[in-house]
Design an enzyme around this catalytic site. Structure first.
Site, mmCIF file in Angstrom:
data_model
loop_
_atom_site.group_PDB
_atom_site.id
_atom_site.type_symbol
_atom_site.label_atom_id
_atom_site.label_comp_id
_atom_site.label_asym_id
_atom_site.label_seq_id
_atom_site.Cartn_x
_atom_site.Cartn_y
_atom_site.Cartn_z
ATOM 1 N N ARG A 99 0.796 -0.959 0.129
ATOM 2 C CA ARG A 99 0.405 -0.128 0.071
ATOM 3 C C ARG A 99 0.934 0.919 0.119
ATOM 4 O O ARG A 99 1.884 1.082 0.073
ATOM 5 C CB ARG A 99 -1.280 -0.063 1.518
ATOM 6 C CG ARG A 99 -1.838 -0.928 1.470
ATOM 7 C CD ARG A 99 -2.168 -0.792 0.184
ATOM 8 N NE ARG A 99 -3.592 0.081 -0.161
ATOM 9 C CZ ARG A 99 -4.574 0.843 -0.552
ATOM 10 N NH1 ARG A 99 -4.452 -0.313 -1.566
ATOM 11 N NH2 ARG A 99 -4.754 1.795 -0.919
ATOM 12 N N GLY A 322 -6.256 7.231 2.615
ATOM 13 C CA GLY A 322 -6.625 7.341 3.656
ATOM 14 C C GLY A 322 -5.021 6.193 4.418
ATOM 15 O O GLY A 322 -3.929 6.572 3.391
ATOM 16 N N GLU A 323 -4.910 5.166 5.322
ATOM 17 C CA GLU A 323 -4.487 4.726 5.672
ATOM 18 C C GLU A 323 -3.228 5.678 5.977
ATOM 19 O O GLU A 323 -1.726 4.962 6.124
ATOM 20 C CB GLU A 323 -3.715 3.813 4.238
ATOM 21 C CG GLU A 323 -4.538 2.719 4.606
ATOM 22 C CD GLU A 323 -4.786 2.334 3.184
ATOM 23 O OE1 GLU A 323 -3.734 1.848 2.462
ATOM 24 O OE2 GLU A 323 -5.213 1.495 2.182
ATOM 25 N N GLY A 324 -3.334 6.799 6.951
ATOM 26 C CA GLY A 324 -2.080 7.933 7.283
ATOM 27 C C GLY A 324 -0.984 7.858 6.120
ATOM 28 O O GLY A 324 -0.232 8.967 6.379
#
Length: 365
Positions: A99, A322-324
């Site tokens: 990711r 997203g996901e930081g």
């Protein structure tokens, strides 16, 4: 009835040291580059110095990405471009390095920690250190039922508190905070609309994987229906998280508040984290002083929440994944600000001409 008293956080959370910040500002005025010429970097260095209680500011040496994960039952309505219950695959991809946050974290040398609070997958499909904090499998469909029981909301909130303590105790000096969820932006939209007193259409965005117009209308209707269920419990933040939040959102809220208690600064990612921060502000008004808004994702709910907390995003790259990821992009900027604040030399004091200096010494004697 919950045994957890969130009002305690109001007394436990102090503002970053104002005296230290003034000392940092004074030091900045003495440095060779004129004050203001570094833009937001000046403010960042002073914010970090106040959070650390140190002048000169210390370098950020042990940052960590912390991601809270969960599936939201509202995704069953087709409000997300991803299939309901598919957040577990996203978590596996993060852990396996596939990711965007994984790639950037690897490049920056920042460890990533994922905490499963409510993924809708077999716990054996993920590592034990990821799933051991799970409160339940998935969450309720918030347009017609509660996301959690009050007991589950309390348990999830306390997981967030415990994770914050673990990070602070291990020496983490800055947290990049994000979420991995499917349906999470819908729950976040409900929280923001409820706490800002606005309509569903004002906070409904397209999500990380952009939805089409029909899905947007379904999402808007879902937020509208959940908002009706949220308004009667606005006075009880834990009940609000149980009614229209989710286990991951409850944990993020607990993490944010306890990080402020432990004086551990946090960089906020997207709309989900911003919504939880807004709940945290309602609990303890000083808490946002410990948080930094990383970026403007383009999600209207995030913009509404940040405006309410008077937090100005550092970046405007439109990162919606997203996901930081957006928060991690801001980390090098924070580290650069710390280095400049600590290492730029001060302007040397001008030496008076020798005859004039002698005259001054005589007059003093």
């Amino acid at each position: 009835m919950s045994s957890l008293n969130l009002d305690d956080f109001t007394d436990l959370i102090e503002r970053p040291d104002g005296g230290v910040r003034r000392d940092a500002e004074a030091r900045r005025e003495r440095q060779i580059v004129p004050p203001g010429s570094l833009g937001r970097l000046d403010d960042l260095g002073e914010w970090l110095a106040a959070a650390q209680g140190a002048v000169p500011v210390r370098p950020v040496e042990q940052p960590r990405v912390v991601l809270f994960a969960g599936d939201h039952g509202i995704a069953e309505l087709g409000v997300s471009a991803r299939a309901a219950g598919s957040a577990g695959q996203l978590v596996r991809d993060v852990l396996e390095g596939g990711r965007p946050v994984s790639v950037l974290a690897r490049r920056l040398g920042v460890p990533v920690r994922v905490v499963d609070l409510g993924l809708d997958c077999d716990p054996e499909s993920l590592p034990e250190d990821v799933v051991r904090h799970r409160v339940r499998r998935g969450s309720g469909r918030i347009d017609i039922e509660d996301a959690l029981t009050l007991e589950e909301a309390e348990a999830a909130f306390l997981v967030g508190v415990r994770i914050a303590d673990e990070e602070a105790d291990s020496g983490t000096d800055l947290v990049v905070l994000g979420d991995v969820s499917v349906g999470g932006t819908t729950a976040a939209g409900v929280l923001v609309a409820a706490l800002c007193g606005t309509d569903a259409s004002v906070v409904t965005g397209r999500g990380g994987l952009a939805i089409d117009d029909l899905a947007w209308m379904r999402k808007c209707a879902a937020i509208r229906d959940a908002l009706r269920r949220a308004r009667p419990v606005l006075g009880d933040q834990l009940q609000l998280l149980a009614t229209v939040g989710g286990a991951d959102l409850a944990a993020i809220t607990g993490f944010l508040l306890q990080s402020a208690v432990r004086k551990m600064p946090v960089i906020l990612d997207g709309v989900v984290v911003a919504a939880c921060a807004l709940v945290g502000q309602r609990v303890a008004f000083r808490a946002p002083d410990w948080w930094l808004a990383a970026h403007d994702s383009g999600e209207p709910g995030q913009a509404k929440a940040l405006d309410r907390m008077a937090l100005e995003p550092l970046l405007t790259q439109g990162v919606k994944v997203g996901e930081g990821m957006g928060a991690l992009l801001a980390l090098p900027m924070v580290q650069a600000a710390a280095s400049l604040a600590a290492e730029l030399p001060e302007t040397p004091e001008e030496k008076l001409p020798e005859p004039l200096e002698a005259e001054l010494e005589k007059s003093e004697n």
